[in-house]
Scaffold this active site. Structure first.
Site, mmCIF file in Angstrom:
data_model
loop_
_atom_site.group_PDB
_atom_site.id
_atom_site.type_symbol
_atom_site.label_atom_id
_atom_site.label_comp_id
_atom_site.label_asym_id
_atom_site.label_seq_id
_atom_site.Cartn_x
_atom_site.Cartn_y
_atom_site.Cartn_z
ATOM 1 N N ASP A 66 0.837 -1.204 0.000
ATOM 2 C CA ASP A 66 0.000 0.000 0.000
ATOM 3 C C ASP A 66 0.875 1.258 0.000
ATOM 4 O O ASP A 66 0.364 2.380 -0.074
ATOM 5 C CB ASP A 66 -1.002 0.005 1.164
ATOM 6 N N GLU A 204 9.460 -4.354 10.071
ATOM 7 C CA GLU A 204 9.902 -3.072 9.490
ATOM 8 C C GLU A 204 10.411 -2.123 10.567
ATOM 9 O O GLU A 204 9.790 -1.972 11.636
ATOM 10 C CB GLU A 204 8.721 -2.409 8.744
HETATM 11 O O1 KIV Z 1 3.546 -1.108 1.597
HETATM 12 C C1 KIV Z 1 4.682 -1.596 1.472
HETATM 13 O O2 KIV Z 1 5.374 -1.390 0.468
HETATM 14 C C2 KIV Z 1 5.175 -2.425 2.552
HETATM 15 C C3 KIV Z 1 6.622 -2.776 2.543
HETATM 16 C C4 KIV Z 1 7.461 -1.593 2.754
HETATM 17 C C5 KIV Z 1 6.941 -3.876 3.482
HETATM 18 O O3 KIV Z 1 4.456 -2.775 3.425
#
Ligand code: KIV
Length: 290
Positions: A66, A204
């Site tokens: 997202d 993260e």
């Molecule tokens: O939305 C995203 O791209 C993510 C990644 C950074 C893990 O959740």
């Protein structure tokens, strides 16, 4: 691995070459056996068909994150991202790939209220996109939902630590897990998700010792971003690592400088177009042949 995708040179579109066998969720999960991952897992985000086509031969998983809210739509956060956006970009990435496991993010507001709401949203995402799994943010509080989805045939990847959809609760995008209590919470969150049936977990923006502890503690693969090179795998936002943005998180390594390449190409193009001279009104065009 050699390239898996071929182009129809007449149209520069993906050809109808026979599809490679796609990596499945169980095969992905088996990459970590008895707590050990022998070959690090490669994950990148993808949002469009052509991008997926280029990344697919090199990745185990393409994550339709997202983060497309900021990267593609220029939104201030991931909060305004809708199910419709995720469906459309998920479908594009599935069309553009044939090897990697495609996982689609569940957008903010589409799953938190109840396991039933989460099932309805996740089922819609999988039906409309053709992706194999969903990712959702949140730890222990989401464990019941993860169990509900996995028992009903929807594979789920968890996401703990810095969870951007909770930016208003966290107060920003800073690293997590600095204090003892928060570190314990992140570990507990990851364990709860894994026990609930998550086939993988994104960790993260956490301090390295916590990322390592989580990776050692849970049975499923842990994919780090701003975490540790000792996680079972790594994910980055593709546009960040390609150098599309001036400002990126500190942990991002740039593998290209596409922003400068695109600016240079556009400048050269604009120069060539502007250098054209228009014929005067009295110019006589040659008659067509034949
Ligand atoms: O939305 C995203 O791209 C993510 C990644 C950074 C893990 O959740």
């Amino acid at each position: 691995m050699s390239t898996t995708s071929t182009l129809d040179t007449a149209t520069n579109r993906a050809s109808s070459a026979p599809p490679m066998k796609r990596l499945t969720v169980p095969a992905f999960r088996r990459r970590k056996q008895d707590g050990v991952t022998h070959e690090p897992i490669v994950v990148l985000t993808a949002y469009t068909a052509r991008q997926a086509e280029l990344l697919d031969p090199h990745c185990d998983m393409l994550l339709v994150g997202d983060s497309l809210g900021q990267v593609i739509y220029g939104l201030p956060s991931t909060l305004p991202v809708t199910l419709e956006m995720m469906e459309a970009h998920g479908a594009a990435v599935v069309r553009g790939s044939q090897h990697a496991l495609v996982v689609v993010d569940m957008p903010f507001g589409s799953y938190e209220a109840s396991p039933q709401l989460a099932f309805a949203s996740a089922a819609r995402l999988l039906k409309e996109s053709g992706a194999a799994a969903v990712k959702l943010e949140g730890g222990e509080a989401m464990a019941e939902t993860v169990a509900f989805l996995t028992r009903r045939g929807i594979p789920v990847m968890g996401h703990v630590g810095l969870t951007p959809q909770a930016v208003n609760m966290l107060g920003g995008y800073g690293a997590r897990g600095r204090g003892k209590a928060e570190a314990r919470k992140i570990l507990g969150d990851a364990e709860a998700l894994c026990d609930a049936g998550a086939f993988a977990i994104v960790v993260e923006g956490v301090v390295e010792p916590i990322a390592i502890e989580v990776t050692r503690a849970v049975a499923c693969p842990v994919i780090g971003i701003g975490a540790s090179a000792q996680c079972d795998g790594q994910v980055l936002v593709t546009e960040d690592m390609l150098g599309m943005f001036e400002r990126v998180p500190r942990f991002v390594k740039r593998f290209a400088n596409l922003a400068d390449s695109i600016s240079d190409a556009a400048r050269t193009y604009a120069g060539e177009v502007r250098a054209r001279t228009f014929p005067g009104p009295d110019h006589i065009y040659p008659a067509p042949e034949g």
